[in-house]
Design a protein around this motif. Structure first.
Motif, short mmCIF file in Angstrom:
data_model
loop_
_atom_site.label_atom_id
_atom_site.label_comp_id
_atom_site.label_asym_id
_atom_site.label_seq_id
_atom_site.Cartn_x
_atom_site.Cartn_y
_atom_site.Cartn_z
N GLY A 104 37.91 36.06 48.40
CA GLY A 104 38.44 36.58 47.16
C GLY A 104 37.45 37.32 46.29
N LEU A 105 36.25 37.58 46.79
CA LEU A 105 35.22 38.22 45.98
C LEU A 105 35.24 39.74 46.09
CD1 LEU A 105 32.21 35.80 46.65
CD2 LEU A 105 33.83 35.79 44.73
N ALA A 106 35.64 40.26 47.24
CA ALA A 106 35.67 41.71 47.46
C ALA A 106 37.09 42.23 47.35
CB ALA A 106 35.08 42.04 48.83
N ASN A 107 37.21 43.48 46.90
CA ASN A 107 38.52 44.15 46.83
C ASN A 107 39.56 43.26 46.15
OD1 ASN A 107 37.19 45.16 49.67
ND2 ASN A 107 38.24 46.81 48.56
N VAL A 108 39.22 42.80 44.95
CA VAL A 108 40.11 41.84 44.27
C VAL A 108 41.45 42.46 43.88
CG1 VAL A 108 38.23 40.40 43.42
CG2 VAL A 108 38.99 42.36 42.06
N ASP A 109 41.54 43.78 43.86
CA ASP A 109 42.81 44.43 43.53
C ASP A 109 43.46 45.05 44.77
OD1 ASP A 109 41.03 46.47 43.93
OD2 ASP A 109 41.60 47.61 42.14
N TRP A 110 43.30 44.41 45.91
CA TRP A 110 43.81 44.94 47.18
C TRP A 110 45.31 45.20 47.15
CZ3 TRP A 110 47.68 42.12 49.46
CH2 TRP A 110 47.82 40.79 49.04
N TYR A 111 46.04 44.51 46.30
CA TYR A 111 47.50 44.56 46.27
C TYR A 111 48.05 45.63 45.32
CZ TYR A 111 46.02 41.63 42.37
OH TYR A 111 45.36 41.14 41.27
N ARG A 112 47.18 46.22 44.52
CA ARG A 112 47.66 47.18 43.52
C ARG A 112 47.99 48.52 44.16
NH1 ARG A 112 43.79 47.84 38.74
NH2 ARG A 112 45.68 48.65 37.74
N ASN A 113 48.86 49.24 43.51
CA ASN A 113 49.32 50.53 44.04
C ASN A 113 48.30 51.62 43.71
OD1 ASN A 113 51.05 52.27 45.37
ND2 ASN A 113 52.28 52.69 43.55
N ASN A 114 47.08 51.41 44.15
CA ASN A 114 46.00 52.38 43.95
C ASN A 114 45.78 53.18 45.23
OD1 ASN A 114 45.65 51.33 41.40
ND2 ASN A 114 43.85 50.13 41.92
N PRO A 115 45.26 54.39 45.11
CA PRO A 115 45.03 55.20 46.31
C PRO A 115 44.19 54.47 47.34
CG PRO A 115 44.74 56.54 44.33
CD PRO A 115 44.90 55.12 43.86
N GLY A 116 44.68 54.45 48.58
CA GLY A 116 43.95 53.85 49.68
C GLY A 116 44.25 52.39 49.93
N ASN A 117 44.90 51.71 48.97
CA ASN A 117 45.17 50.29 49.14
C ASN A 117 46.31 50.00 50.11
OD1 ASN A 117 43.15 49.52 47.43
ND2 ASN A 117 44.46 48.60 45.88
N ILE A 118 47.37 50.79 50.02
CA ILE A 118 48.63 50.45 50.69
C ILE A 118 49.02 51.56 51.66
CG2 ILE A 118 51.04 49.77 50.35
CD1 ILE A 118 50.36 49.13 47.44
#
Length: 671
Positions: free
Chosen positions: A649-663
């Motif tokens: 849970g330390l890296a990429n804590v916003d992995w679920y957000r609709n940001n470019p490259g996440n999804i």
């Protein structure tokens, strides 16, 4: 669970016909067979091979203890999760001051969409624990004393925020000249208040439309603004209630505006014209011409205490005198060094003239001597005094000292109506939200426990929001759980429940909003599930029947309790599998309820709802999570889920957000 594959259907038919087959073993055999049939791995880094740290709970939330010490009592605080990211709102087309048609992207900071808590100081103190998404590292604290606001952005350090305010006595301060308050609007639709005496500002509200013009009716304590694009809507803001209403479509635009207390009309100016407008109807009653201004673009208009009208523009600051032809003749008052992009103008209660300069997402405020034309910066980056106005000011109005009238408290709970979220209910006053007032979280489950599933987390998925209602003593009296089932990719008839481990069934007065159709859940008279040690609420027992419906379940407490003793949102959510009441699936490392049993073994040897490799059967995402498509694993849909999980849970804590490259949007359900 997806019962759509012929091999699995055959297994179930054998179970029905022979009644001697262990269906869970057959499901496990099916998964093994399916794995052998697959020619290529699901991904280059299959989810089963993730190196997940021992004990990782897949939590996307954090608890933050907020301790506020204030020199005053009964001062209201609104607490927001803070990010300095600008959010895209819309594309807007409008005509600028030069008459050019402009298409512009509108952004806002989104702070006010993330309200977490509001309450008042008791004994000069607030001490509450809130739950916010893990990717936030700051809070926005907004303090309100009578009509005066202030704000601070504070860091979260080791799960705690400590804040001290020396305060300002709102009502007494408003009796003297230092209490004048600016109100500013901009094309992004943001309304700010600025303390004239200090330059400190606070974001008050998002407007119904972006605006380049505003004016204040001092007597009624209302602010008017006009939308910057067609049909140029006239908006009205209650300063006391912090609320908006739309009055009318004007059909004419204006970049400058003030309210004339003599005739009680709005004066709105565009280029070399002034429109007189009835603020109650939006009707333009008269239009007057301005003479003698070389470039009548941008700027503002303002009346002084004698009713004389002044105008600022690219051409400087002018006095406007009404001649016998009912037209305005202009006289220039500023000198040649006055800044070019003047956008706001107002007189304070002492007669001093204030001007605003917009420098594109950063502004300055200055004063000008009407006799000499001399001017100086007072606030903003150009003032060189550590003040900062990091937003656009497209117009400026001022609220002058007002009479010290006693603010009403309709329900008699000790909280004034303007600070009370429930002004007509003496038992309720404030709210605590999770994830936030306008945000959603998501519960997403696999339903094959104790066997592993396909990790698309869409067997049961629902978006949710908690609203915990407090009384005037900041104690909990009610909990509202609002949800919307967004996916039911299972063949089972699954239910969903919620356990509040800090509460006993006897502490609950009543429950409303439960949806139980399958006749296997037994309830106590107060709506809690019977034979439970803790307060358990079966929210629904048939997920498919609830798909797409937004429902609120209200849990009313028999007696108020301290917020900090309630426990952490989201408490203990769980799925009931296929009407088997004792078969519960919980989030990682959460305990089953009294009625749940450990059918354990298989892939969950410890009965703690994680596999031997650390994978969960359920996740809680503090966001409106887009669930993966059928039989698409979460690491296929979300590019950084695996990195986040492997890092604990330390890296990429916003992995679920609709940001470019996440999804990978082609691999998730589009709500």
């Amino acid at each position: 669970m997806k019962l759509i594959v012929p091999k699995l259907i055959a297994v179930c038919l054998v179970f029905v016909l022979l009644s001697s087959c262990d269906v869970t073993q057959e499901i496990e055999d099916f998964r093994t067979e399916e794995s052998q049939d697959t020619e290529t791995p699901v991904s280059e880094d299959p989810i089963d091979n993730l190196n997940i740290p021992t004990g990782f709970s897949f939590n996307t939330q954090q608890e933050v203890r907020v301790v506020i010490n204030d020199v005053q009592d009964n001062v209201k605080y609104d607490i927001y999760a803070y990010s300095d990211e600008k959010q895209f709102v819309r594309v807007e087309t409008f005509e600028n001051e030069e008459g050019e048609t402009v298409t512009d992207s509108v952004f806002k900071n989104g702070i006010l969409d993330k309200l977490i808590f509001n309450g008042v100081t008791k004994g000069g103190r607030i001490d509450k624990t809130i739950t916010i998404p893990s990717h936030f590292s700051k809070l926005y604290l907004r303090r309100k004393d009578y009509l005066r606001y202030s704000s601070d952005i504070v860091d979260i350090n080791n799960g705690q925020v400590n804040f001290f305010s020396s305060g300002s006595t709102g009502k007494s301060a408003l009796k003297n000249n230092a209490a004048d308050l600016f109100y500013s609007v901009n094309g992004n639709g943001e309304l700010f208040q600025i303390d004239v005496s200090t330059g400190a500002s606070a974001l008050l509200s998002y407007m119904p439309a972006g605006s380049n013009s505003c004016a204040i009716d001092q007597e009624e304590k209302v602010l008017y603004a006009v939308g910057r694009s067609w049909p140029y809507i006239l908006m009205k803001y209650s300063i006391e209630n912090n609320s908006w209403e739309n009055i009318a479509n004007l059909g004419v635009r204006g970049y400058r505006m003030d309210f004339n207390s003599d005739d009680e009309l709005l004066y709105m100016s565009d280029r070399n014209q002034v429109h007189l407008i009835d603020p109650n109807s939006g009707v333009v009653t008269e239009t007057r011409t301005i003479n003698g201004i070389f470039i009548p673009w941008f700027g503002d208009i303002a009346f002084d205490s004698e009713g004389v009208l002044y105008m600022s523009s690219i051409s400087g600051v002018h006095r406007l005198d009404l001649n016998q032809n009912n037209e305005y003749d202009s006289t220039e008052l500023s000198n040649e060094t006055i800044p070019f992009w003047l956008t706001g103008m107002a007189f304070d209660s002492s007669g001093k003239l204030w001007l605003a300069e917009d420098k594109f997402f950063s502004s300055n405020i200055m004063t000008m001597n009407l006799q000499t034309g001399d001017w100086q910066y007072e606030y903003g980056s150009s003032a060189n005094n550590s003040s900062s106005l990091n937003y656009s000011i497209d117009d400026l109005a001022i609220l002058k000292p007002v009479a010290d009238n006693q603010a009403p408290d309709t329900d008699g709970d000790g909280v004034t109506d303007t600070d009370d979220a429930y002004p007509d209910d003496p038992e309720k006053a404030f709210d605590v939200f999770a994830p936030s007032e306008n945000g959603w979280g998501t519960f997403a489950f696999e339903d094959l426990w104790p066997h592993t599933g396909d990790y698309d987390f869409n067997d049961v998925a629902l978006r949710y929001r908690f609203k915990t209602i407090l009384n005037s003593d900041n104690d909990v009296v009610q909990i509202d759980f609002t949800y919307n089932v967004k996916a039911t990719g299972a063949g089972f008839t699954n239910g969903f429940g919620l356990e509040i481990e800090s509460l006993s069934p006897a502490q609950i007065e009543s429950v409303t909003g439960l949806d139980l159709k399958q006749a296997y859940i037994n309830l106590n008279a107060n709506g809690t599930e019977s034979e439970q040690n803790n307060a358990v609420f079966v929210i629904f027992d048939d997920a498919r029947s609830m798909l797409g419906n937004e429902v609120t379940v209200s849990i009313n407490l028999a007696q108020p309790i301290n917020l900090n003793s309630l426990g952490s949102v989201p408490f203990n959510p769980f799925v009931i599998v296929n009407k088997e009441r004792d078969r519960e699936i919980h989030l990682p490392f959460k305990s089953r309820t009294t009625l749940g049993t450990d059918i354990g073994g298989i892939k969950d040897a410890d009965g703690n709802y994680v596999t031997e490799t650390g994978l969960p059967w359920g996740i809680n995402v503090a966001y409106d999570f887009k669930v993966p498509n059928e039989r698409v694993t979460i690491i296929e849909a979300y590019n950084f889920f695996g990195i986040w999980a492997a890092s604990g849970g330390l890296a990429n804590v916003d992995w679920y957000r609709n940001n470019p490259g996440n999804i990978n949007n082609d691999k998730v359900a589009q709500d």
